[in-house]
Design an enzyme around this catalytic site. Sequence first.
Site, short mmCIF file in Angstrom:
data_model
loop_
_atom_site.label_atom_id
_atom_site.label_comp_id
_atom_site.label_asym_id
_atom_site.label_seq_id
_atom_site.Cartn_x
_atom_site.Cartn_y
_atom_site.Cartn_z
CG HIS A 133 1.88 8.98 -2.71
ND1 HIS A 133 1.20 8.49 -1.63
CD2 HIS A 133 2.82 8.04 -3.01
CE1 HIS A 133 1.71 7.31 -1.29
NE2 HIS A 133 2.69 7.01 -2.12
CD GLU A 134 3.78 7.42 -6.82
OE1 GLU A 134 4.93 7.01 -6.59
OE2 GLU A 134 2.76 6.81 -6.42
#
Length: 174
Positions: A133-134
């Site tokens: 996600h990051e």
Amino acid sequence: MIKTKLKIRKYGDPCLRKKSESVKKIGPAERMLIDAMLNTILDKETEIGLAAPQIGINKKIFIVDLPEFPRVFVDPKILKKEGQTTMEEGCLSFPGFSFEVKRPKRIVVEYLNEQNKKCRIECEDFLARVILHETDHLNGVLIVDYVSEEERMQNQKALDALAEKTKKELKINS
Ligand SMILES: [Zn+2]
């Protein structure tokens, strides 16, 4: 010491869609940025990760706040992806939203830590999801990019409203 809290950029802010610059070495500027990012989320229980573009800085840095897990990831590269899982995901840049996101189950990631040391870890399930996600944020990719057509239709109005609000705020502040 002054603890700087940074404003989280929301959906609709162009900086969330930009591809971030690589960081080859952490210098004083990056250290200040990392400190400010840590101060921004560390005392909040619900917030797990924050990527630099989410505070308007397009550099390949993100931080993770999980027990017994590395905190600072610089210039991450996903070397291996295996399997697949689907989970509800939220994001600080999408307050109030959560979407079903399909991601690899297991990954190997290489990154620079805060001591400028090249590291490599293997992780799976939730931890892999956080890293992916990051890392997506550093490439201008957001959770809305994964939603099904149906989920998108259900949320389109609310998403448009959020983007509209963000753009209005940006105009006022600039
Ligand atoms: Zn996010």
